[in-house]
Design a protein around this motif. Sequence first.
Motif, PDB file in Angstrom:
ATOM      1  N   HIS A  20      22.762  23.775 -52.677  1.00 11.79           N
ATOM      2  CA  HIS A  20      23.562  22.548 -52.715  1.00 11.79           C
ATOM      3  C   HIS A  20      24.936  22.922 -53.258  1.00 11.79           C
ATOM      4  O   HIS A  20      25.068  23.257 -54.434  1.00 11.79           O
ATOM      5  N   GLY A  21      25.955  22.916 -52.395  1.00  7.77           N
ATOM      6  CA  GLY A  21      27.262  23.411 -52.820  1.00  7.77           C
ATOM      7  C   GLY A  21      27.166  24.895 -53.107  1.00  7.77           C
ATOM      8  O   GLY A  21      26.833  25.687 -52.228  1.00  7.77           O
ATOM      9  N   ASP A  22      27.454  25.299 -54.373  1.00 12.76           N
ATOM     10  CA  ASP A  22      27.276  26.702 -54.751  1.00 12.76           C
ATOM     11  C   ASP A  22      26.160  26.845 -55.782  1.00 12.76           C
ATOM     12  O   ASP A  22      26.144  27.795 -56.565  1.00 12.76           O
ATOM     13  N   ALA A  23      25.212  25.905 -55.773  1.00 10.63           N
ATOM     14  CA  ALA A  23      24.146  25.895 -56.770  1.00 10.63           C
ATOM     15  C   ALA A  23      22.782  25.951 -56.106  1.00 10.63           C
ATOM     16  O   ALA A  23      22.600  25.580 -54.944  1.00 10.63           O
ATOM     17  N   ALA A  24      21.809  26.421 -56.899  1.00  8.15           N
ATOM     18  CA  ALA A  24      20.414  26.482 -56.470  1.00  8.15           C
ATOM     19  C   ALA A  24      19.542  26.042 -57.643  1.00  8.15           C
ATOM     20  O   ALA A  24      19.974  26.080 -58.806  1.00  8.15           O
ATOM     21  N   PRO A  25      18.305  25.627 -57.401  1.00 12.19           N
ATOM     22  CA  PRO A  25      17.412  25.258 -58.503  1.00 12.19           C
ATOM     23  C   PRO A  25      17.097  26.467 -59.373  1.00 12.19           C
ATOM     24  O   PRO A  25      16.870  27.582 -58.879  1.00 12.19           O
ATOM     25  N   LEU A  58      12.964  31.670 -46.951  1.00 15.20           N
ATOM     26  CA  LEU A  58      13.970  30.949 -46.181  1.00 15.20           C
ATOM     27  C   LEU A  58      15.011  30.366 -47.127  1.00 15.20           C
ATOM     28  O   LEU A  58      14.762  30.202 -48.322  1.00 15.20           O
ATOM     29  N   THR A  59      16.167  30.061 -46.577  1.00 10.64           N
ATOM     30  CA  THR A  59      17.110  29.224 -47.290  1.00 10.64           C
ATOM     31  C   THR A  59      17.282  27.928 -46.516  1.00 10.64           C
ATOM     32  O   THR A  59      17.213  27.903 -45.287  1.00 10.64           O
ATOM     33  N   ALA A  60      17.471  26.853 -47.255  1.00 10.98           N
ATOM     34  CA  ALA A  60      17.776  25.544 -46.678  1.00 10.98           C
ATOM     35  C   ALA A  60      19.058  25.068 -47.342  1.00 10.98           C
ATOM     36  O   ALA A  60      19.138  25.005 -48.577  1.00 10.98           O
ATOM     37  N   VAL A  61      20.056  24.759 -46.544  1.00 14.27           N
ATOM     38  CA  VAL A  61      21.396  24.457 -47.046  1.00 14.27           C
ATOM     39  C   VAL A  61      21.707  22.988 -46.802  1.00 14.27           C
ATOM     40  O   VAL A  61      21.742  22.531 -45.654  1.00 14.27           O
ATOM     41  N   LEU A  62      21.950  22.255 -47.886  1.00 11.34           N
ATOM     42  CA  LEU A  62      22.273  20.837 -47.760  1.00 11.34           C
ATOM     43  C   LEU A  62      23.701  20.657 -47.257  1.00 11.34           C
ATOM     44  O   LEU A  62      24.589  21.440 -47.604  1.00 11.34           O
ATOM     45  N   PRO A  63      23.955  19.659 -46.443  1.00 11.43           N
ATOM     46  CA  PRO A  63      25.306  19.450 -45.919  1.00 11.43           C
ATOM     47  C   PRO A  63      26.273  19.018 -47.015  1.00 11.43           C
ATOM     48  O   PRO A  63      25.875  18.511 -48.063  1.00 11.43           O
ATOM     49  N   ASP A  64      27.563  19.252 -46.765  1.00 10.58           N
ATOM     50  CA  ASP A  64      28.595  18.810 -47.705  1.00 10.58           C
ATOM     51  C   ASP A  64      28.488  17.304 -47.909  1.00 10.58           C
ATOM     52  O   ASP A  64      28.303  16.543 -46.958  1.00 10.58           O
ATOM     53  N   GLY A  65      28.599  16.886 -49.165  1.00 10.90           N
ATOM     54  CA  GLY A  65      28.529  15.469 -49.486  1.00 10.90           C
ATOM     55  C   GLY A  65      27.138  14.963 -49.752  1.00 10.90           C
ATOM     56  O   GLY A  65      26.971  13.822 -50.220  1.00 10.90           O
ATOM     57  N   ALA A  66      26.117  15.767 -49.473  1.00 11.42           N
ATOM     58  CA  ALA A  66      24.743  15.331 -49.738  1.00 11.42           C
ATOM     59  C   ALA A  66      24.475  15.309 -51.236  1.00 11.42           C
ATOM     60  O   ALA A  66      25.041  16.092 -51.994  1.00 11.42           O
ATOM     61  N   GLU A  67      23.624  14.411 -51.672  1.00 15.74           N
ATOM     62  CA  GLU A  67      23.242  14.339 -53.081  1.00 15.74           C
ATOM     63  C   GLU A  67      22.157  15.367 -53.367  1.00 15.74           C
ATOM     64  O   GLU A  67      21.256  15.585 -52.567  1.00 15.74           O
ATOM     65  N   ALA A  68      22.268  16.003 -54.536  1.00 14.50           N
ATOM     66  CA  ALA A  68      21.223  16.932 -54.948  1.00 14.50           C
ATOM     67  C   ALA A  68      19.960  16.146 -55.284  1.00 14.50           C
ATOM     68  O   ALA A  68      20.019  15.167 -56.032  1.00 14.50           O
ATOM     69  N   PRO A  69      18.819  16.503 -54.721  1.00  9.71           N
ATOM     70  CA  PRO A  69      17.580  15.766 -54.996  1.00  9.71           C
ATOM     71  C   PRO A  69      17.261  15.773 -56.491  1.00  9.71           C
ATOM     72  O   PRO A  69      17.152  16.830 -57.107  1.00  9.71           O
ATOM     73  N   SER A  70      17.129  14.610 -57.081  1.00 10.79           N
ATOM     74  CA  SER A  70      16.911  14.513 -58.527  1.00 10.79           C
ATOM     75  C   SER A  70      15.571  15.085 -58.954  1.00 10.79           C
ATOM     76  O   SER A  70      15.412  15.545 -60.089  1.00 10.79           O
ATOM     77  N   ALA A  71      14.591  15.082 -58.050  1.00  5.89           N
ATOM     78  CA  ALA A  71      13.259  15.566 -58.416  1.00  5.89           C
ATOM     79  C   ALA A  71      13.196  17.079 -58.548  1.00  5.89           C
ATOM     80  O   ALA A  71      12.214  17.614 -59.091  1.00  5.89           O
TER      81      ALA A  71
END
Length: 285
Positions: A20-25, A58-71
């Motif tokens: 998400h952006g330049d971040a990962a869990p 795998l990697t899954a990349v969220l689109p720009d503007g997407a909210e980071a899943p709070s869970a």
Amino acid sequence: MPGLLHRLRRDVATRVLLIHGDAAPVSGSGLRYLSTSEVPGEAEWAFLGRDAAGAPLLTAVLPDGAEAPSAIGEWGSLRATGGDLPAADADAFVEALSLGRWLRDAAFCPACGARTELRTAGWSRLCPSCGREHFPRTDPAIIVAVTSGSDPDRILLGSNALWGANRFSCFAGFVEAGESLETAVTREVGEEAGVRVTDIEYRASQAWPYPRSLMLGFRAVAVVDGEARPDGEEIAAVRWFTRDEIRSALDRGDTWDRSSEDGLLLPGRASIAHRLIVDWCAGVA
């Protein structure tokens, strides 16, 4: 292999690095890998390889503007966490972030403007209109630690105009069209610090996905040690530091992502700039 992503997304053994952006869990001292069922549906997918146990990654990349899943829990950026991650996690993070930026940015053919189709498990795009195949880009950039020709215990560092007065690092810049790496080193140091250099020596490289750079690290020696001067635009200040000053900052752990002190702050441990400075300070030949 056609269908690889589809098949692996249905494999319960598959682990997913969500970007998400330049971040990962993150979790504890490492990355947190997800199951495919935990990933939001709007992500772009790509195959990174297999982990040490043979499980698909795998990697899954969220689109720009997407909210980071709070869970998901806690997130960490590569800049802030990369230096503390296990080597396998750091490698996966850099690869996923580099590929992820291309997946988000290159959806349309630069030749004809048509929307491209993802191929090669996320590693290429095919234009259905003009038939061109496109691949992820890597832009070469140099970064150089400049030492004193008259006093081996001094190093020249610069402070970017966007950083703040107490943050200093090595000099860096993109390699321009038609340049050799050595020419780029000479030009960048001359432009940014007003210093001519010699004895340019390659040290190491680092993939740095900001946005898609391959940082090629060098050490060079200043021809004349006079008053270095910043360019006044990109570089706000340049300064010679002694080995003792650098060692003191390193011993305090004062880096951009770790300290709020008013003293000298050096690049974070995830960066090749940090490694170049540490090696010089330790006397690594």
